[in-house]
Write a protein that holds these residues in place. Structure first.
Motif, PDB file in Angstrom:
ATOM      1  N   ASN A 257     -23.254  29.180 -31.137  1.00 48.35           N
ATOM      2  CA  ASN A 257     -24.305  28.163 -31.039  1.00 48.35           C
ATOM      3  C   ASN A 257     -23.755  26.838 -30.532  1.00 48.35           C
ATOM      4  OD1 ASN A 257     -26.258  29.939 -32.011  1.00 48.35           O
ATOM      5  ND2 ASN A 257     -25.852  29.386 -34.148  1.00 48.35           N
ATOM      6  N   GLU A 258     -22.549  26.514 -30.939  1.00 51.14           N
ATOM      7  CA  GLU A 258     -21.887  25.286 -30.489  1.00 51.14           C
ATOM      8  C   GLU A 258     -21.674  25.306 -28.975  1.00 51.14           C
ATOM      9  OE1 GLU A 258     -17.488  23.430 -31.369  1.00 51.14           O
ATOM     10  OE2 GLU A 258     -18.485  24.540 -32.970  1.00 51.14           O
ATOM     11  N   LEU A 259     -21.213  26.453 -28.467  1.00 52.61           N
ATOM     12  CA  LEU A 259     -20.986  26.572 -27.030  1.00 52.61           C
ATOM     13  C   LEU A 259     -22.295  26.569 -26.251  1.00 52.61           C
ATOM     14  CD1 LEU A 259     -18.111  29.217 -26.980  1.00 52.61           C
ATOM     15  CD2 LEU A 259     -17.950  26.799 -26.387  1.00 52.61           C
ATOM     16  N   ILE A 260     -23.324  27.228 -26.787  1.00 49.57           N
ATOM     17  CA  ILE A 260     -24.636  27.235 -26.134  1.00 49.57           C
ATOM     18  C   ILE A 260     -25.142  25.803 -25.972  1.00 49.57           C
ATOM     19  CG2 ILE A 260     -27.071  27.747 -26.537  1.00 49.57           C
ATOM     20  CD1 ILE A 260     -25.782  30.114 -25.406  1.00 49.57           C
ATOM     21  N   MET A 261     -25.043  25.007 -27.036  1.00 46.20           N
ATOM     22  CA  MET A 261     -25.502  23.623 -26.969  1.00 46.20           C
ATOM     23  C   MET A 261     -24.714  22.838 -25.922  1.00 46.20           C
ATOM     24  SD  MET A 261     -25.926  20.816 -30.019  1.00 46.20           S
ATOM     25  CE  MET A 261     -24.176  20.678 -30.379  1.00 46.20           C
ATOM     26  N   HIS A 262     -23.385  23.036 -25.901  1.00 46.81           N
ATOM     27  CA  HIS A 262     -22.560  22.331 -24.915  1.00 46.81           C
ATOM     28  C   HIS A 262     -22.980  22.689 -23.496  1.00 46.81           C
ATOM     29  CE1 HIS A 262     -19.054  22.099 -22.185  1.00 46.81           C
ATOM     30  NE2 HIS A 262     -18.849  20.953 -22.794  1.00 46.81           N
ATOM     31  N   HIS A 263     -23.194  23.975 -23.225  1.00 48.72           N
ATOM     32  CA  HIS A 263     -23.548  24.404 -21.873  1.00 48.72           C
ATOM     33  C   HIS A 263     -24.923  23.897 -21.463  1.00 48.72           C
ATOM     34  CE1 HIS A 263     -19.923  26.483 -22.092  1.00 48.72           C
ATOM     35  NE2 HIS A 263     -20.288  27.729 -21.870  1.00 48.72           N
ATOM     36  N   PHE A 264     -25.869  23.876 -22.407  1.00 51.53           N
ATOM     37  CA  PHE A 264     -27.203  23.366 -22.094  1.00 51.53           C
ATOM     38  C   PHE A 264     -27.157  21.873 -21.777  1.00 51.53           C
ATOM     39  CE2 PHE A 264     -29.539  27.095 -23.934  1.00 51.53           C
ATOM     40  CZ  PHE A 264     -30.394  27.282 -22.842  1.00 51.53           C
ATOM     41  N   VAL A 265     -26.417  21.108 -22.567  1.00 53.02           N
ATOM     42  CA  VAL A 265     -26.316  19.672 -22.306  1.00 53.02           C
ATOM     43  C   VAL A 265     -25.640  19.420 -20.965  1.00 53.02           C
ATOM     44  CG1 VAL A 265     -25.247  17.520 -23.093  1.00 53.02           C
ATOM     45  CG2 VAL A 265     -26.330  19.042 -24.747  1.00 53.02           C
ATOM     46  N   THR A 266     -24.589  20.193 -20.676  1.00 50.31           N
ATOM     47  CA  THR A 266     -23.885  20.038 -19.400  1.00 50.31           C
ATOM     48  C   THR A 266     -24.813  20.309 -18.228  1.00 50.31           C
ATOM     49  OG1 THR A 266     -21.785  20.678 -20.422  1.00 50.31           O
ATOM     50  CG2 THR A 266     -21.925  20.824 -18.027  1.00 50.31           C
ATOM     51  N   LEU A 267     -25.577  21.408 -18.304  1.00 47.06           N
ATOM     52  CA  LEU A 267     -26.504  21.738 -17.221  1.00 47.06           C
ATOM     53  C   LEU A 267     -27.659  20.747 -17.136  1.00 47.06           C
ATOM     54  CD1 LEU A 267     -26.515  25.625 -17.455  1.00 47.06           C
ATOM     55  CD2 LEU A 267     -25.722  24.244 -15.535  1.00 47.06           C
ATOM     56  N   TRP A 268     -28.067  20.218 -18.259  1.00 47.26           N
ATOM     57  CA  TRP A 268     -29.078  19.159 -18.263  1.00 47.26           C
ATOM     58  C   TRP A 268     -28.574  17.959 -17.458  1.00 47.26           C
ATOM     59  CZ3 TRP A 268     -31.007  16.644 -23.498  1.00 47.26           C
ATOM     60  CH2 TRP A 268     -31.943  15.650 -23.220  1.00 47.26           C
ATOM     61  N   LEU A 269     -27.344  17.541 -17.721  1.00 51.39           N
ATOM     62  CA  LEU A 269     -26.777  16.410 -16.992  1.00 51.39           C
ATOM     63  C   LEU A 269     -26.612  16.726 -15.512  1.00 51.39           C
ATOM     64  CD1 LEU A 269     -24.079  15.290 -19.586  1.00 51.39           C
ATOM     65  CD2 LEU A 269     -26.071  13.978 -18.872  1.00 51.39           C
ATOM     66  N   ILE A 270     -26.149  17.942 -15.214  1.00 47.34           N
ATOM     67  CA  ILE A 270     -25.929  18.327 -13.812  1.00 47.34           C
ATOM     68  C   ILE A 270     -27.252  18.357 -13.051  1.00 47.34           C
ATOM     69  CG2 ILE A 270     -25.251  20.228 -12.287  1.00 47.34           C
ATOM     70  CD1 ILE A 270     -23.212  21.037 -14.463  1.00 47.34           C
ATOM     71  N   GLY A 271     -28.212  19.109 -13.592  1.00 49.42           N
ATOM     72  CA  GLY A 271     -29.476  19.285 -12.881  1.00 49.42           C
ATOM     73  C   GLY A 271     -30.270  18.010 -12.754  1.00 49.42           C
ATOM     74  N   TRP A 272     -30.378  17.267 -13.841  1.00 51.10           N
ATOM     75  CA  TRP A 272     -31.166  16.044 -13.819  1.00 51.10           C
ATOM     76  C   TRP A 272     -30.499  14.982 -12.952  1.00 51.10           C
ATOM     77  CZ3 TRP A 272     -35.910  15.307 -14.157  1.00 51.10           C
ATOM     78  CH2 TRP A 272     -36.499  14.130 -14.573  1.00 51.10           C
ATOM     79  N   GLY A 273     -29.156  14.866 -13.048  1.00 49.24           N
ATOM     80  CA  GLY A 273     -28.455  13.895 -12.216  1.00 49.24           C
ATOM     81  C   GLY A 273     -28.610  14.193 -10.729  1.00 49.24           C
ATOM     82  N   TYR A 274     -28.570  15.495 -10.375  1.00 52.44           N
ATOM     83  CA  TYR A 274     -28.733  15.879  -8.965  1.00 52.44           C
ATOM     84  C   TYR A 274     -30.155  15.606  -8.495  1.00 52.44           C
ATOM     85  CZ  TYR A 274     -27.971  18.735  -4.762  1.00 52.44           C
ATOM     86  OH  TYR A 274     -27.840  19.174  -3.473  1.00 52.44           O
ATOM     87  N   LEU A 275     -31.132  15.913  -9.350  1.00 52.51           N
ATOM     88  CA  LEU A 275     -32.531  15.740  -8.966  1.00 52.51           C
ATOM     89  C   LEU A 275     -32.888  14.280  -8.746  1.00 52.51           C
ATOM     90  CD1 LEU A 275     -35.428  16.914  -8.619  1.00 52.51           C
ATOM     91  CD2 LEU A 275     -35.709  16.606 -11.088  1.00 52.51           C
ATOM     92  N   ILE A 276     -32.440  13.398  -9.618  1.00 52.07           N
ATOM     93  CA  ILE A 276     -32.866  11.999  -9.529  1.00 52.07           C
ATOM     94  C   ILE A 276     -31.866  11.134  -8.771  1.00 52.07           C
ATOM     95  CG2 ILE A 276     -34.177  12.236 -11.670  1.00 52.07           C
ATOM     96  CD1 ILE A 276     -32.014  10.706 -13.128  1.00 52.07           C
ATOM     97  N   ASN A 277     -30.967  11.792  -8.035  1.00 46.21           N
ATOM     98  CA  ASN A 277     -30.050  11.096  -7.122  1.00 46.21           C
ATOM     99  C   ASN A 277     -29.026  10.212  -7.836  1.00 46.21           C
ATOM    100  OD1 ASN A 277     -31.318  12.174  -4.756  1.00 46.21           O
ATOM    101  ND2 ASN A 277     -32.992  10.711  -5.079  1.00 46.21           N
ATOM    102  N   LEU A 278     -28.574  10.659  -8.998  1.00 43.49           N
ATOM    103  CA  LEU A 278     -27.470   9.988  -9.688  1.00 43.49           C
ATOM    104  C   LEU A 278     -26.190  10.789  -9.495  1.00 43.49           C
ATOM    105  CD1 LEU A 278     -29.038   8.727 -13.042  1.00 43.49           C
ATOM    106  CD2 LEU A 278     -28.162   7.349 -11.159  1.00 43.49           C
ATOM    107  N   THR A 279     -25.883  11.107  -8.263  1.00 37.53           N
ATOM    108  CA  THR A 279     -24.740  11.968  -7.981  1.00 37.53           C
ATOM    109  C   THR A 279     -23.408  11.266  -8.238  1.00 37.53           C
ATOM    110  OG1 THR A 279     -25.022  11.330  -5.664  1.00 37.53           O
ATOM    111  CG2 THR A 279     -25.921  13.452  -6.323  1.00 37.53           C
ATOM    112  N   LEU A 280     -23.364   9.945  -8.117  1.00 38.29           N
ATOM    113  CA  LEU A 280     -22.095   9.242  -8.321  1.00 38.29           C
ATOM    114  C   LEU A 280     -21.714   9.222  -9.799  1.00 38.29           C
ATOM    115  CD1 LEU A 280     -22.350   6.255  -5.790  1.00 38.29           C
ATOM    116  CD2 LEU A 280     -21.416   8.555  -5.471  1.00 38.29           C
ATOM    117  N   ILE A 281     -22.666   8.954 -10.660  1.00 42.21           N
ATOM    118  CA  ILE A 281     -22.366   8.991 -12.094  1.00 42.21           C
ATOM    119  C   ILE A 281     -22.141  10.428 -12.554  1.00 42.21           C
ATOM    120  CG2 ILE A 281     -24.782   9.104 -12.874  1.00 42.21           C
ATOM    121  CD1 ILE A 281     -24.007   7.232 -15.151  1.00 42.21           C
ATOM    122  N   GLY A 282     -22.858  11.382 -11.935  1.00 44.03           N
ATOM    123  CA  GLY A 282     -22.639  12.793 -12.262  1.00 44.03           C
ATOM    124  C   GLY A 282     -21.231  13.230 -11.934  1.00 44.03           C
TER     125      GLY A 282
END
Length: 417
Positions: A257-282
């Motif tokens: 469960n700990e790893l699942i949460m980590h992977h979901f948060v990571t993908l949340w940051l990746i996908g959302w950062g790419y979508l809203i054009n925050l590629t430099l902070i990503g």
């Protein structure tokens, strides 16, 4: 029936009930603490499991009888390198055939398979010497192809490279071979991506966390080709890791469960950062994760190989790297979001997706939340890391023969089959 208890049973009866954190610290199945538990000494008589699905005897040992079609329906292609290799070759061969035949059949028509292999959406008016790329829906097919690519690469490195090395150091059990392979793959991946991310950051105005440029000239939708490929390759890696966990294609770790949460948060940051054009902070967040993870994997491998004194030195280096990258730089990024967000030009501080501007005032809080969640998870692991370091310094000269490895359960399962 014998009335005498075995020494192990007596030990278990005398063992006091541990707290939750103590159980994690001594949990051989935990992804962070388990590999640092005392391992089997070299030269000991460790039984070998002959039914390993990841045996380095070759891909023959893990090839399912049903073949590629069955693997597609069961999703076993994610962990079967034979099937993932076949899937990889389909678009590669189609691409080559098109390049050879198109000049005679459809001259001037673009290769329809190219978006799977190469990044798309080059901006036409960008300089040929310094091209720029935008994002689009074809990025999803690039992502899909590279999920298959990582599925093959992960198993190839594990079986062909890491398992023979592990056996050379006296590691024979199925579970321990698999864990050694996981860390070998992690070391190669994070070392390469960390070095690549470092190279890319040298080409950006955000060089070494000049955080004001996370926001100046936003939206950052025109990407250098290396930055776009780097971003999408990372996304494919984490998607592939999450697929393996969610579908339980491998034996779940005890900190599942700990790893699942980590992977979901990571993908949340990746996908959302790419979508809203925050590629430099990503990109900056990627860097803060990759480099310490490479040191972590290296330290785990040293422990598996029995090089305990070198492991202690490696752990010290890792601790410094983890503290700096995963905590200090992460806090620097959070500070920037909170205090420098208003450096965005007022005209772009709006919710206007058609212009590439997504950062209305309330988006500050949406960006802070997942990064803060990641920091909390890192702090929990940081506590465990300090416990590991203290235990390693205390026990460096001690050879613990109470347990062969972190995966004794695998051999018990094999005996029951």
């Amino acid at each position: 029936m014998s009335t005498h208890s075995s020494p192990n049973e007596k030990l278990l009866k005398r063992r006091p009930r541990a707290s939750s954190l103590r159980r994690i610290e001594t949990d051989k199945g935990h992804h962070l603490t388990g590999p640092f538990m005392a391992q089997t000494p070299l030269g000991s008589n460790t039984p070998e499991s002959c039914d390993s699905p990841g045996s380095s005897d070759g891909f023959r040992m893990i090839r399912p009888k049903e073949g590629l079609v069955a693997d597609l329906f069961s999703a076993r292609w994610v962990v079967n390198p034979v099937s993932s290799f076949k899937l990889l070759m389909i678009p590669v061969l189609l691409y080559i055939n098109w390049e050879l035949l198109a000049p005679y059949v459809a001259p001037g028509f673009p290769n329809p398979v190219a978006p799977l292999l190469f990044i798309s959406y080059r901006i036409p008016d960008s300089s040929p010497d310094d091209p720029r790329y935008a994002k689009g829906y074809l990025d999803l097919v690039f992502l899909a192809f590279h999920i298959v690519f990582y599925s093959f690469l992960r198993q190839f490195i594990t079986i062909v490279i890491c398992h023979p090395i592990a056996r050379y150091f006296g590691i024979k059990k199925r579970g321990k071979l698999d864990r050694f392979g996981e860390q070998g793959y992690a070391l190669l991946y994070f070392a390469v991506m960390g070095a690549w991310g470092y190279r890319i950051m040298g080409q950006l105005p955000t060089w070494w966390y000049r955080t004001e440029y996370f926001w100046i000239d936003y939206p950052h939708w025109q990407m250098k080709p290396e930055l776009k490929r780097y971003f999408l390759m990372h996304a494919a890696y984490w998607c592939q890791q999450l697929i393996v966990l969610l579908l339980r294609l491998e034996k779940p770790r005890k900190d599942y469960n700990e790893l699942i949460m980590h992977h979901f948060v990571t993908l949340w940051l990746i996908g959302w950062g790419y979508l809203i054009n925050l590629t430099l902070i990503g990109h900056a967040i990627y860097m803060s994760m990759d480099i310490p993870d490479a040191f972590l994997a290296f330290s785990k491998l040293l422990n598996y190989m029995g090089w305990h004194k070198l492991k202690v030195f490696s752990l010290a280096v890792f601790l410094v790297a983890w503290t700096y990258f995963r905590h200090w730089l992460n806090l620097v990024i959070l500070w920037s979001i909170w205090s420098e967000f208003d450096l965005i030009d007022v005209s772009n501080r709006v919710w206007a997706p058609k212009t590439g501007a997504w950062l209305a005032w309330w988006m500050k809080y949406q960006i802070v939340f997942p990064i803060s969640l990641l920091q909390l998870l890192n702090l929990f692991w940081y506590y465990l890391i300090w416990r590991i370091v203290i235990r390693s310094l205390r026990d460096v000269e001690v050879t613990d023969v109470r347990s062969d490895d972190e995966d004794d359960d695998d051999d018990d399962d094999a005996k029951e089959d």
